[in-house]
Design a protein around this motif. Sequence first.
Motif, PDB file in Angstrom:
ATOM      1  N   HIS A  75       0.861  -1.181   0.000  1.00  0.00           N
ATOM      2  CA  HIS A  75       0.000   0.000   0.000  1.00  0.00           C
ATOM      3  C   HIS A  75       0.898   1.231   0.000  1.00  0.00           C
ATOM      4  CE1 HIS A  75      -2.700  -3.140   1.121  1.00  0.00           C
ATOM      5  NE2 HIS A  75      -3.708  -2.339   1.385  1.00  0.00           N
ATOM      6  N   ARG A  76       0.745   2.066  -0.996  1.00  0.00           N
ATOM      7  CA  ARG A  76       1.640   3.207  -1.132  1.00  0.00           C
ATOM      8  C   ARG A  76       0.935   4.549  -0.981  1.00  0.00           C
ATOM      9  NH1 ARG A  76       5.925   0.367  -2.062  1.00  0.00           N
ATOM     10  NH2 ARG A  76       6.142  -1.141  -3.719  1.00  0.00           N
ATOM     11  N   ARG A  77      -0.371   4.550  -0.931  1.00  0.00           N
ATOM     12  CA  ARG A  77      -1.099   5.812  -0.748  1.00  0.00           C
ATOM     13  C   ARG A  77      -1.385   6.023   0.722  1.00  0.00           C
ATOM     14  NH1 ARG A  77      -6.002   5.109  -4.542  1.00  0.00           N
ATOM     15  NH2 ARG A  77      -6.907   6.073  -2.722  1.00  0.00           N
ATOM     16  N   GLU A  78      -1.305   7.266   1.123  1.00  0.00           N
ATOM     17  CA  GLU A  78      -1.551   7.618   2.512  1.00  0.00           C
ATOM     18  C   GLU A  78      -2.617   8.694   2.588  1.00  0.00           C
ATOM     19  OE1 GLU A  78       1.982   8.751   4.567  1.00  0.00           O
ATOM     20  OE2 GLU A  78       3.192   7.291   3.505  1.00  0.00           O
ATOM     21  N   ALA A  79      -3.353   8.683   3.672  1.00  0.00           N
ATOM     22  CA  ALA A  79      -4.354   9.727   3.899  1.00  0.00           C
ATOM     23  C   ALA A  79      -4.470   9.972   5.394  1.00  0.00           C
ATOM     24  CB  ALA A  79      -5.704   9.301   3.342  1.00  0.00           C
ATOM     25  N   GLN A 124      -3.504   3.123   2.099  1.00  0.00           N
ATOM     26  CA  GLN A 124      -4.541   2.600   1.210  1.00  0.00           C
ATOM     27  C   GLN A 124      -3.884   1.881   0.045  1.00  0.00           C
ATOM     28  OE1 GLN A 124      -6.335   6.356   0.349  1.00  0.00           O
ATOM     29  NE2 GLN A 124      -7.667   6.271   2.144  1.00  0.00           N
ATOM     30  N   ARG A 127      -0.986   2.800  -5.975  1.00  0.00           N
ATOM     31  CA  ARG A 127       0.301   3.471  -6.088  1.00  0.00           C
ATOM     32  C   ARG A 127       0.202   4.905  -5.590  1.00  0.00           C
ATOM     33  NH1 ARG A 127       3.776   0.250  -8.434  1.00  0.00           N
ATOM     34  NH2 ARG A 127       3.072  -1.275  -9.951  1.00  0.00           N
ATOM     35  N   SER A 128       1.311   5.409  -5.112  1.00  0.00           N
ATOM     36  CA  SER A 128       1.328   6.803  -4.666  1.00  0.00           C
ATOM     37  C   SER A 128       1.299   7.715  -5.875  1.00  0.00           C
ATOM     38  CB  SER A 128       2.583   7.074  -3.818  1.00  0.00           C
ATOM     39  OG  SER A 128       3.727   6.815  -4.573  1.00  0.00           O
ATOM     40  N   PRO A 129       0.711   8.879  -5.730  1.00  0.00           N
ATOM     41  CA  PRO A 129       0.682   9.806  -6.862  1.00  0.00           C
ATOM     42  C   PRO A 129       2.089  10.256  -7.222  1.00  0.00           C
ATOM     43  CG  PRO A 129      -0.412  10.740  -4.933  1.00  0.00           C
ATOM     44  CD  PRO A 129       0.037   9.364  -4.579  1.00  0.00           C
TER      45      PRO A 129
END
Length: 131
Positions: A75-79, A124, A127-129
């Motif tokens: 998981h590379r997206r963070e929020a 999440q 891929r990260s943006p």
Amino acid sequence: MIGYLNVILRLAIWFLLTADLSGANIVIGVAVALLLPRSYTAPGAFRDWLRALAETLVAIPQAYQEAVEIILRPHRREAITMERVKPQRTPGLIFLDIFLITFTPKTIVLKYHEDGWYEVHRIQPGRSPKP
């Protein structure tokens, strides 16, 4: 009944911190649990404590599932999100809420705001943006 639950919660935290179940440590833990000051807020309903216990039992398999998901699909997206504290929560129940959120591998509570919000960091899938 709620007083007993607070003492049990304090003892559980004591045993988790000390990792020692010797007779002397048990006596010390009971003394610490009974001597710590009690809060003067309204006691939580027994129903709320049972619901928190049920949520704890659900969180254990969820934590394993999330750990496997992270291993298999990174998981590379963070929020960072804000979650509302459930109404009329005692400090013990707020602690359990924070523990449950932090227990699962994909979430961690960054901050508890006194006005009734948790600041939660989540990872999440995807891929990260690109920068």
